[in-house]
Structures are given as structure tokens and as C-alpha cells.
Scaffold this motif. Sequence first.
Motif, short mmCIF file in Angstrom:
data_model
loop_
_atom_site.label_atom_id
_atom_site.label_comp_id
_atom_site.label_asym_id
_atom_site.label_seq_id
_atom_site.Cartn_x
_atom_site.Cartn_y
_atom_site.Cartn_z
N PHE A 253 0.85 -1.19 0.00
CA PHE A 253 0.00 0.00 0.00
C PHE A 253 0.89 1.24 0.00
O PHE A 253 1.90 1.29 0.70
N ARG A 254 0.49 2.22 -0.80
CA ARG A 254 1.13 3.53 -0.82
C ARG A 254 0.05 4.55 -0.49
O ARG A 254 -1.14 4.29 -0.67
N VAL A 255 0.47 5.73 -0.06
CA VAL A 255 -0.46 6.82 0.21
C VAL A 255 0.02 8.03 -0.57
O VAL A 255 1.20 8.40 -0.50
N ARG A 256 -0.90 8.64 -1.30
CA ARG A 256 -0.58 9.84 -2.07
C ARG A 256 -1.78 10.77 -2.06
O ARG A 256 -2.91 10.35 -1.84
N ARG A 257 -1.50 12.03 -2.35
CA ARG A 257 -2.60 12.99 -2.51
C ARG A 257 -3.21 12.80 -3.89
O ARG A 257 -2.52 12.59 -4.88
N LEU B 283 -15.81 12.43 0.69
CA LEU B 283 -16.26 13.43 -0.28
C LEU B 283 -15.32 13.46 -1.48
O LEU B 283 -14.11 13.27 -1.33
N TRP B 284 -15.89 13.75 -2.64
CA TRP B 284 -15.04 13.88 -3.83
C TRP B 284 -14.17 15.14 -3.67
O TRP B 284 -14.64 16.17 -3.20
N PRO B 285 -12.90 15.08 -4.05
CA PRO B 285 -11.98 16.22 -3.89
C PRO B 285 -12.45 17.45 -4.66
O PRO B 285 -12.83 17.35 -5.83
N ARG B 286 -12.39 18.58 -3.99
CA ARG B 286 -12.82 19.85 -4.59
C ARG B 286 -11.99 20.20 -5.82
O ARG B 286 -10.77 20.11 -5.81
N THR C 126 -5.99 10.46 -1.13
CA THR C 126 -6.75 11.35 -0.25
C THR C 126 -6.52 12.79 -0.68
O THR C 126 -5.47 13.12 -1.25
N ALA C 127 -7.49 13.63 -0.42
CA ALA C 127 -7.37 15.04 -0.76
C ALA C 127 -6.76 15.85 0.38
O ALA C 127 -6.37 16.99 0.18
N THR C 128 -6.66 15.27 1.55
CA THR C 128 -6.16 16.03 2.70
C THR C 128 -4.75 16.54 2.46
O THR C 128 -3.94 15.87 1.82
N LYS C 129 -4.46 17.72 2.98
CA LYS C 129 -3.14 18.32 2.80
C LYS C 129 -2.05 17.56 3.53
O LYS C 129 -0.92 17.50 3.08
N ASP C 130 -2.39 16.98 4.67
CA ASP C 130 -1.42 16.22 5.45
C ASP C 130 -1.99 14.83 5.76
O ASP C 130 -2.62 14.64 6.80
N PRO C 131 -1.78 13.88 4.86
CA PRO C 131 -2.35 12.55 5.07
C PRO C 131 -1.94 11.91 6.40
O PRO C 131 -2.69 11.12 6.97
N GLY C 132 -0.79 12.28 6.93
CA GLY C 132 -0.31 11.70 8.18
C GLY C 132 -1.14 12.07 9.40
O GLY C 132 -1.07 11.40 10.42
N THR C 133 -1.93 13.12 9.30
CA THR C 133 -2.78 13.53 10.43
C THR C 133 -4.26 13.34 10.11
O THR C 133 -5.11 13.90 10.79
N SER C 134 -4.54 12.54 9.12
CA SER C 134 -5.93 12.28 8.73
C SER C 134 -6.35 10.88 9.18
O SER C 134 -5.70 10.27 10.02
N HIS C 135 -7.38 10.37 8.59
CA HIS C 135 -7.85 9.01 8.88
C HIS C 135 -6.99 7.95 8.21
O HIS C 135 -7.03 6.78 8.58
#
Length: 117
Positions: A3-7, A25-28, A96-105
Amino acid sequence: MSFRVRRVYDEPDPGDGRRILVDRLWPRGLAKERAHVDEWAKDVTPSNELRRWFHADRDARRAGFEERYRAELDDHAEAVAALRAEGERGTVTLLTATKDPGTSHVPVLLARLESPA
């Protein structure tokens, strides 16, 4: 498992493998064609209620959020197992759309996916 994580806003990479969006939610501002998303796994994302509760005070509610999100993942064990199986077949990039995936879900989800079934 791989598994990888990217924006989701980043350009696709040849090493991404299967690209799965793990946001409720779909990314803005992102057209579906430009996102190059193979699947949208809403069942493994925090519920709207939990997401809103967490975003109201991220710092103070982090531990409670993680606990409640793990419980939600337990309720969606079939969807988690399906995503885990995807990772066993090859590389999966969690988007994920979050700016900081490390502090998200995403770290909570990743830990669940990488743990023994």
C-alpha cells in the motif's frame, strides 16, 4: 501487501498500481477524468458524522477519533477485507485530498489494512 499513500491532486505515478480514493467526499475542483481513480472506497472512510466531529477540533479529538474510526472499520469488515485483498494482489495507492495525510484518517486505515486479518 503493498500500500502507498498519495494525494489525489498529485500526478499519477507509473508505480501507483490500483488507485483507490479513500475520502468520503469527492476532492474539490478535481475532474474525475484527471483524478485517475480506479475505485472510490467510501465504505472504509469515516462517516460524515465522525468526520464533522473530528474536524471541529482535530487536536483535542485525535485519540477519540481514532478509536471511533476503528469501530466503524469493524462495522465494515467486508470492505476492509476487500481492500486488503487488493493489496495482496499488487500495489494499491490510497488517495486522499487532505493536505497532510499523516494527520488524517489514512494512517488508521493503513494500520488496519496492514494488520493480520
